[in-house]
Write a protein that holds these residues in place. Sequence first.
Motif, PDB file in Angstrom:
ATOM      1  N   GLY A   1       0.890  -0.892  -0.117  1.00  0.00           N
ATOM      2  CA  GLY A   1       0.039   0.019   0.049  1.00  0.00           C
ATOM      3  C   GLY A   1       0.797   1.360  -0.389  1.00  0.00           C
ATOM      4  N   MET A   2      -0.197   2.168  -0.473  1.00  0.00           N
ATOM      5  CA  MET A   2       0.833   3.849  -0.533  1.00  0.00           C
ATOM      6  C   MET A   2       0.123   4.018   0.860  1.00  0.00           C
ATOM      7  SD  MET A   2       0.904   6.778  -2.439  1.00  0.00           S
ATOM      8  CE  MET A   2       1.139   6.046  -4.286  1.00  0.00           C
ATOM      9  N   SER A   3       1.467   5.138   1.269  1.00  0.00           N
ATOM     10  CA  SER A   3       1.030   5.469   3.145  1.00  0.00           C
ATOM     11  C   SER A   3       1.128   7.097   2.939  1.00  0.00           C
ATOM     12  CB  SER A   3       1.114   4.890   3.873  1.00  0.00           C
ATOM     13  OG  SER A   3       1.642   5.499   5.292  1.00  0.00           O
ATOM     14  N   ASP A   4       0.350   8.189   3.809  1.00  0.00           N
ATOM     15  CA  ASP A   4       0.649   9.240   3.822  1.00  0.00           C
ATOM     16  C   ASP A   4       1.001   9.409   5.613  1.00  0.00           C
ATOM     17  OD1 ASP A   4       1.721  11.738   3.246  1.00  0.00           O
ATOM     18  OD2 ASP A   4      -0.907  12.453   3.697  1.00  0.00           O
ATOM     19  N   ALA A   5       2.208   9.096   6.356  1.00  0.00           N
ATOM     20  CA  ALA A   5       2.518   8.071   7.406  1.00  0.00           C
ATOM     21  C   ALA A   5       3.682   9.674   8.116  1.00  0.00           C
ATOM     22  CB  ALA A   5       3.136   7.087   7.871  1.00  0.00           C
ATOM     23  N   SER A   6       2.120  10.168   9.099  1.00  0.00           N
ATOM     24  CA  SER A   6       3.585  10.547   9.672  1.00  0.00           C
ATOM     25  C   SER A   6       4.311  10.444  10.335  1.00  0.00           C
ATOM     26  CB  SER A   6       2.509  11.723  10.740  1.00  0.00           C
ATOM     27  OG  SER A   6       1.435  11.231  11.374  1.00  0.00           O
ATOM     28  N   SER A   7       4.546   9.033  10.758  1.00  0.00           N
ATOM     29  CA  SER A   7       5.197   8.480  11.424  1.00  0.00           C
ATOM     30  C   SER A   7       5.297   6.949  11.364  1.00  0.00           C
ATOM     31  CB  SER A   7       4.830   8.603  13.108  1.00  0.00           C
ATOM     32  OG  SER A   7       5.149   9.387  13.653  1.00  0.00           O
ATOM     33  N   LEU A   8       6.600   7.031  11.216  1.00  0.00           N
ATOM     34  CA  LEU A   8       7.295   4.833  10.984  1.00  0.00           C
ATOM     35  C   LEU A   8       7.792   4.837  12.173  1.00  0.00           C
ATOM     36  CD1 LEU A   8       9.279   6.235   7.754  1.00  0.00           C
ATOM     37  CD2 LEU A   8       7.235   6.407   7.739  1.00  0.00           C
ATOM     38  N   VAL A   9       7.647   3.680  12.336  1.00  0.00           N
ATOM     39  CA  VAL A   9       8.037   2.274  13.110  1.00  0.00           C
ATOM     40  C   VAL A   9       7.618   0.846  12.825  1.00  0.00           C
ATOM     41  CG1 VAL A   9       7.105   0.992  15.544  1.00  0.00           C
ATOM     42  CG2 VAL A   9       6.163   3.820  14.603  1.00  0.00           C
ATOM     43  N   PHE A  10       9.566   0.168  12.680  1.00  0.00           N
ATOM     44  CA  PHE A  10       9.260  -0.928  11.937  1.00  0.00           C
ATOM     45  C   PHE A  10      10.293  -1.271  13.398  1.00  0.00           C
ATOM     46  CE2 PHE A  10       9.786   1.964   7.976  1.00  0.00           C
ATOM     47  CZ  PHE A  10       8.626   1.274   7.726  1.00  0.00           C
ATOM     48  N   SER A  11      10.330  -3.214  13.447  1.00  0.00           N
ATOM     49  CA  SER A  11      10.183  -3.515  14.660  1.00  0.00           C
ATOM     50  C   SER A  11      11.271  -5.046  14.085  1.00  0.00           C
ATOM     51  CB  SER A  11       9.808  -3.347  15.877  1.00  0.00           C
ATOM     52  OG  SER A  11      10.295  -4.190  17.010  1.00  0.00           O
ATOM     53  N   VAL A  12      11.862  -5.142  14.979  1.00  0.00           N
ATOM     54  CA  VAL A  12      12.218  -6.262  14.539  1.00  0.00           C
ATOM     55  C   VAL A  12      11.226  -7.903  15.665  1.00  0.00           C
ATOM     56  CG1 VAL A  12      13.700  -8.836  14.896  1.00  0.00           C
ATOM     57  CG2 VAL A  12      14.699  -6.794  13.823  1.00  0.00           C
ATOM     58  N   PRO A  13      10.575  -8.474  14.456  1.00  0.00           N
ATOM     59  CA  PRO A  13       9.593  -9.241  15.301  1.00  0.00           C
ATOM     60  C   PRO A  13      10.261  -9.856  16.494  1.00  0.00           C
ATOM     61  CG  PRO A  13      10.446 -10.503  13.544  1.00  0.00           C
ATOM     62  CD  PRO A  13      10.983  -9.239  13.210  1.00  0.00           C
ATOM     63  N   THR A  14       9.579 -10.672  17.137  1.00  0.00           N
ATOM     64  CA  THR A  14       8.792 -10.575  18.718  1.00  0.00           C
ATOM     65  C   THR A  14       9.576 -12.798  18.713  1.00  0.00           C
ATOM     66  OG1 THR A  14       7.131 -10.638  19.251  1.00  0.00           O
ATOM     67  CG2 THR A  14       8.266  -9.028  20.095  1.00  0.00           C
ATOM     68  N   GLY A  15      10.270 -12.720  19.854  1.00  0.00           N
ATOM     69  CA  GLY A  15       9.905 -14.690  19.396  1.00  0.00           C
ATOM     70  C   GLY A  15      11.642 -15.147  19.592  1.00  0.00           C
ATOM     71  N   SER A  16      12.790 -14.174  19.024  1.00  0.00           N
ATOM     72  CA  SER A  16      14.063 -15.010  19.701  1.00  0.00           C
ATOM     73  C   SER A  16      14.301 -14.609  21.198  1.00  0.00           C
ATOM     74  CB  SER A  16      14.922 -13.983  18.947  1.00  0.00           C
ATOM     75  OG  SER A  16      15.168 -12.630  19.169  1.00  0.00           O
ATOM     76  N   ARG A  17      15.637 -15.357  21.005  1.00  0.00           N
ATOM     77  CA  ARG A  17      15.669 -16.067  22.807  1.00  0.00           C
ATOM     78  C   ARG A  17      17.391 -15.850  22.821  1.00  0.00           C
ATOM     79  NH1 ARG A  17      12.139 -19.484  24.926  1.00  0.00           N
ATOM     80  NH2 ARG A  17      13.891 -21.226  24.025  1.00  0.00           N
ATOM     81  N   SER A  18      18.056 -15.794  23.246  1.00  0.00           N
ATOM     82  CA  SER A  18      18.964 -14.879  23.991  1.00  0.00           C
ATOM     83  C   SER A  18      19.665 -17.201  24.702  1.00  0.00           C
ATOM     84  CB  SER A  18      19.849 -14.484  24.794  1.00  0.00           C
ATOM     85  OG  SER A  18      21.346 -14.513  25.227  1.00  0.00           O
ATOM     86  N   ALA A  19      21.026 -17.133  24.660  1.00  0.00           N
ATOM     87  CA  ALA A  19      21.181 -18.354  25.286  1.00  0.00           C
ATOM     88  C   ALA A  19      21.747 -17.892  26.563  1.00  0.00           C
ATOM     89  CB  ALA A  19      22.873 -19.197  24.181  1.00  0.00           C
ATOM     90  N   CYS A  20      21.408 -16.879  27.090  1.00  0.00           N
ATOM     91  CA  CYS A  20      21.199 -16.400  28.243  1.00  0.00           C
ATOM     92  C   CYS A  20      20.646 -15.642  29.345  1.00  0.00           C
ATOM     93  CB  CYS A  20      22.669 -15.425  29.034  1.00  0.00           C
ATOM     94  SG  CYS A  20      24.397 -15.780  28.379  1.00  0.00           S
TER      95      CYS A  20
END
Length: 922
Positions: free
Chosen positions: A389-408
């Motif tokens: 789609g085409m957006s006329d957004a006043s803000s952009l919020v991009f994020s790496v998805p949740t679901g990963s976990r560290s070895a610690c």
Amino acid sequence: YLWGATVDTALQPVATTPWTVRDAVPLSQAGYIRFLDAVSDILAAGQPDPTLAPLLARAGIAYLVVANDLNSVRSGAPPSMLLHATLDGSPGIALQASFGPVVGSGSPAPNNLLDGGASRGRPSVQIYRVAGAPGPVSLEPLSSALHANGSSEALVPLVRSGLAADAAVFFGSDGATLQTPQAPTVQAQTVLTDGIRKRQASFGNSATKSATMTAAMPYSGRRAAYDYLPDGAGGLSAFSYQGIADVTASSAGSDVSAYFNRSAANSPFAAIDGDPATAWRSGSPSGSVGQWLQVSFSEPRSMTSVKLRFTDAGRSGPTSIAVRTDSGVTVSRTRPDQSLQNVAVPAGQTRSLRITIASVADNTFGSTIGISTLQIPGLQPRRFLRVPGMSDASSLVFSVPTGSRSACISVAGRPVCDSSYEVAGEEDAGLYRAFELAGEHRYQLDPTVTLQAGAALDRYLAAGSAIKVLASSTNPGDPRSSAISVVDGSPTTSWQAGRGDVQPKLTLRLAKPSTISALRILSDPAAAAAVPREVSVTAGTQRWHGTLPADGRITLDKPVRTAAVTITITSSSLRQSTSSLNYRTSLLPVAISEIELSGPAGTLPATQLPSMIDIGCGAGLWLDIDGKPIGLAVTARRADVLAGLPVRAKTCPVRSVDLTAGEHTMSLPSTPLARAVSILATSTPSPLGAPAAASGTMSVQRWDSTDRAVAVSTTAASVLVVRENTNSGWHARLNGRELAAVRVDGWQQGFAVPAGAHGTIELTFAPQRPFVIGLVIGVAGVLLLLAIAALPGRRGAQLLEPLGDARLPWVVAISLLAVAATLLAGLWGTAVVVVVFGFAQLIERMGLTLPAWVPAVLILIPGLMQAQANAFQLFTVANSATSQLLCVAALVIGAVGSGGPVGSGAGAGSGDALGRRQEAEA
């Protein structure tokens, strides 16, 4: 909030207040399911998260009930140790009460830990309180509302980016009802998020979801729905490649239970993403041999060799592979280890490169193979998540998805590390987005990263220290395990040696020579590590070797002036840990929490490490916009860095960027120093959903399950938010006027309230009245029936005379059967009825009979087909057209009749099931 499944809890019969659970087969709307899945990912991460409390508070969740006696393996819930590692350190969440006997034996002995001490005996049920949770209803100003694409899982990055607690979010077309003549009009901020990813969900299993797919990638099987999608979801965000046409594999999954063979953590692109920590892994239950990975190129290219690194070594490592191109196939021997090795490629131009595992040392059932690195000369592929789609957004919020976990994971402020805890994410290599803007905007850039443990971060953690600490090895995975921890003055941070380092060594280099007469070596008894037993100390010309005293203090034979002190651990206590996730036992590394140096005048001044970590623009962190790199700098609290929390980065030298209308790309690559978390770009001076002045007041007058009243007085356009799943049965009226219903946060019930409204809003659940009327009629009917039954009967009288034999005309019977079959199988069902009836008439005229076992055989055939299918094809075989039509044919034949003459002409019947029978001549 209950963690688990409804079959495992006693809340159902005893709870007196509303509660919720992410059930294996959820019956609520898609937006709420997606919200609970996002919360589940946070809880299972095993790390404190500052977004958890405000996220739960927005949903009206005031308490979390943790069932420590829940069988996490059978229920599919994360182990309680991960939940407690998250809850115990997350701000805004505090333990409120505990009930029941202690469950979980914990560690059997001090030197034999279970999950490094993370698993321990706890009361059966523990209740945590969530700070800031509002009541069941609130009045929120529309001036602080946001319009965003996507669905409720986007609340996680929005809250992390500073979303105000009283800022309502309208996803997709949810806010359309606010722009009607009867409803208030408001110009809310617009936000472009990652949208709804194209994925395939495993219905009936809350833990299984495929990796994000490309737009052209087909779904597995044929289904009415492939994911929990809200109404009006619109286009789905999908991956697209830059530098290659596609990358595919025979299967992909962390283990043989990967249902869709598209595990998010082990997708094919992980082999070519340039990150050695990620890998494609096969997921076939038949073993590794024959599994393949293929890269398709955008244009023909030529190469003579490629470089490969496998994730498996020893018996499960590959011993030979086949490389296929358009020019032919080459079989090469490979080393079954994790080294980077060259592999020959058939000469000539090719549009694809396929690597197939030809042989492994041990190809047992369920064995998998992984490729962490595939380097093709001259090729640096990138993968972008394309937001439609085409957006006329006043803000952009991009994020790496949740679901990963560290070895610690974090336990009581200390790291507990085990490779079995680690879960890779599908975008560990970086955040890459492609989108289209409808207009020109100037955006302020605000990226967020997590600083990663390693040599690069250790240099910044030690900056400003009067003592430099060098280690022979370090246990990776957590910044609190770095060598500088021995002089940071904190007893909860400990240097841990790397696994396999038999005699680990620490060298302390002083800023200037000092007189040393003694030193003290301390170990944290709560750390999941072995304790030094015998050490060797070298300070200038002085040498000391022996058993470490109980108080850790070592006195040299005589004072010595030196600028370096070296400590070698020659022996340590034998301490081990067993993981409850894979049941493997491993030796814990040795650790030292503090080292104090003393001279004749007393203890040398402790190192004063700065409370802030400063990483300049030349550290190799950057943000890429439309192919133009922008350097990044980080200034963060030391405590946040050590805890592994996301920290904000700033662009240098500029803080903003102008984006014109059209296509754009925005990237935040991960590096050895930092891992990408999110990008916030705003064109407005105020933050997301900045708190606005109160738009009015409200008070609850009446509140029950189906009838409610809320008194309101508004000064500005508002939305009345009821923190329950939206339901079209609810209606709100103010002073006799219907209020427009609106969905808030992707799942909550809301009603638009105009400015200047005064009075009582009556909330009624419309289906309740007909439901009650139906109950009354039913009760009256039962009472009438009992009354009739109680009436005395007349002797010898019959209420009803026998009706005699009843028959349905064969045309009517066949028509009813055709309707039933059509409802079952559509037009194919109609065709089955026509074929079966025609065949029945044919063999009847031939004087033959249809054996009674024919329907049973037709049912048995699809049963045998399903029995021969493997675990990943059961539903595909059962839902196939062949299986379904055979079952419908069996039902139709049974209805027409079998075991006797199939029919007897137009006037006679062809089966008892149709209400017709053969007449016997007297």
